[in-house]
Design an enzyme around this catalytic site. Structure first.
Site, mmCIF file in Angstrom:
data_model
loop_
_atom_site.group_PDB
_atom_site.id
_atom_site.type_symbol
_atom_site.label_atom_id
_atom_site.label_comp_id
_atom_site.label_asym_id
_atom_site.label_seq_id
_atom_site.Cartn_x
_atom_site.Cartn_y
_atom_site.Cartn_z
ATOM 1 N N SER A 136 0.824 -1.214 0.000
ATOM 2 C CA SER A 136 0.000 0.000 0.000
ATOM 3 C C SER A 136 0.856 1.262 0.000
ATOM 4 O O SER A 136 2.035 1.238 0.373
ATOM 5 C CB SER A 136 -0.912 0.001 1.226
ATOM 6 O OG SER A 136 -1.683 -1.169 1.258
HETATM 7 N N1 SAM Z 1 -0.923 -3.895 3.745
HETATM 8 C C1 SAM Z 1 -0.224 -4.635 2.733
HETATM 9 C C2 SAM Z 1 1.176 -4.135 2.542
HETATM 10 O O1 SAM Z 1 1.496 -3.066 3.061
HETATM 11 O O2 SAM Z 1 1.927 -4.804 1.844
HETATM 12 C C3 SAM Z 1 -0.903 -4.526 1.402
HETATM 13 C C4 SAM Z 1 -2.098 -5.272 1.301
HETATM 14 S S1 SAM Z 1 -2.707 -5.408 -0.341
HETATM 15 C C5 SAM Z 1 -3.276 -3.817 -0.727
HETATM 16 C C6 SAM Z 1 -4.176 -6.336 0.034
HETATM 17 C C7 SAM Z 1 -3.892 -7.775 0.410
HETATM 18 O O3 SAM Z 1 -5.116 -8.374 0.809
HETATM 19 C C8 SAM Z 1 -3.371 -8.600 -0.748
HETATM 20 O O4 SAM Z 1 -2.171 -9.220 -0.390
HETATM 21 C C9 SAM Z 1 -4.481 -9.630 -0.983
HETATM 22 O O5 SAM Z 1 -4.019 -10.875 -1.427
HETATM 23 C C10 SAM Z 1 -5.097 -9.713 0.398
HETATM 24 N N2 SAM Z 1 -6.465 -10.239 0.431
HETATM 25 C C11 SAM Z 1 -7.516 -9.984 -0.384
HETATM 26 N N3 SAM Z 1 -8.604 -10.661 0.019
HETATM 27 C C12 SAM Z 1 -8.237 -11.371 1.130
HETATM 28 C C13 SAM Z 1 -8.916 -12.267 1.999
HETATM 29 N N4 SAM Z 1 -10.202 -12.605 1.840
HETATM 30 N N5 SAM Z 1 -8.227 -12.802 3.023
HETATM 31 C C14 SAM Z 1 -6.918 -12.497 3.230
HETATM 32 N N6 SAM Z 1 -6.225 -11.662 2.419
HETATM 33 C C15 SAM Z 1 -6.874 -11.109 1.389
#
Ligand code: SAM
Length: 224
Positions: free
Chosen positions: A65
């Site tokens: 992010s």
């Molecule tokens: N905060 C993280 C970072 O700083 O690297 C970035 C997160 S990224 C924007 C969103 C993450 O949510 C992705 O890695 C995606 O695979 C995960 N994600 C999406 N749906 C999900 C779910 N149902 N359960 C767990 N993770 C999920």
């Protein structure tokens, strides 16, 4: 100096100034960001851009992010140091590291095993206190450690807030922070729970990769 020979200190300080200008004012949050060098979480192919205030690709079609947004979201959780926190969307582990410096217990869930393994590798040099990593569907929460004082969702949820997250939130002032709305953009929303009463406050618009799962977007809905 880091192993790759580059001194990132000045770039990190400049990034913190940008985050401050965008509203990240809590000194504890800024200090946690200072202690969390972002280049450790960015793939080598994009390391040059690690201290630019932008989301960057981390594989599996996902992103690390935007750092100022990570700071703002952390600030909105109003952590005091003792909270039991659930993070949904481990991604690169960058937000995970910042959260771990500011709370009492942290569980983080990611749906892609490869990203969890990568996050574990990224976090290793920081020697943080223990973190529970879960591979699975975060829209179902993680009942074994509920209730949570804070739940942070770092992916864009559809208009209906996942019910298990509301159920697993502490009734004693628990806060759930999540971007929710449409596929294109979401509203950053904080829901506070007192007893059975829920109060929502919106903090502006944002754009996140989708929260995919049983109580999130369905894979079929995202095709095409
Ligand atoms: N905060 C993280 C970072 O700083 O690297 C970035 C997160 S990224 C924007 C969103 C993450 O949510 C992705 O890695 C995606 O695979 C995960 N994600 C999406 N749906 C999900 C779910 N149902 N359960 C767990 N993770 C999920």
């Amino acid at each position: 100096m880091p192993a790759d020979g580059t001194d990132y200190t000045a770039q990190l300080e400049s990034l913190l100034e940008q985050a401050h200008a965008k509203g990240v004012r809590d000194p504890r949050v800024l200090q946690a960001m200072r202690q969390t060098p972002r280049h450790l979480f960015v793939p080598e192919s994009h390391r040059l851009y690690a201290y630019i205030d932008h989301a960057l690709p981390i594989g599996e079609g996902q992103t690390i992010s935007q750092p100022s947004l990570v700071g703002q979201m952390t600030q909105l959780l109003e952590l005091t140091g003792n909270e039991n926190v659930l993070e949904i969307g481990t991604g690169s582990g960058y937000q995970t590291a910042i959260l771990r410096r500011l709370c009492g217990r942290l569980t983080t869930i990611e749906r892609f095993p490869r990203l969890t393994l990568q996050a574990l590798r990224n976090l290793q040099p920081l020697n943080l206190p223990p973190i529970t990593f879960v591979i699975g569907d975060g829209t179902c929460g993680f009942p074994p450690y509920a209730p949570y004082d804070r739940i942070l969702v770092t992916a864009g949820a559809p208009p209906k807030v996942p019910q298990p997250l509301l159920d697993q939130l502490s009734p004693d002032g628990g806060k759930l922070l999540l971007p929710f709305g449409s596929r294109q953009y979401q509203r950053l929303t904080r829901i506070t729970k007192h007893g059975t009463r829920l109060r929502a406050k919106i903090f502006g618009e944002c754009m996140f990769v989708p929260l995919v799962g049983k109580y999130g977007w369905k894979s079929e809905e995202l095709e095409g």
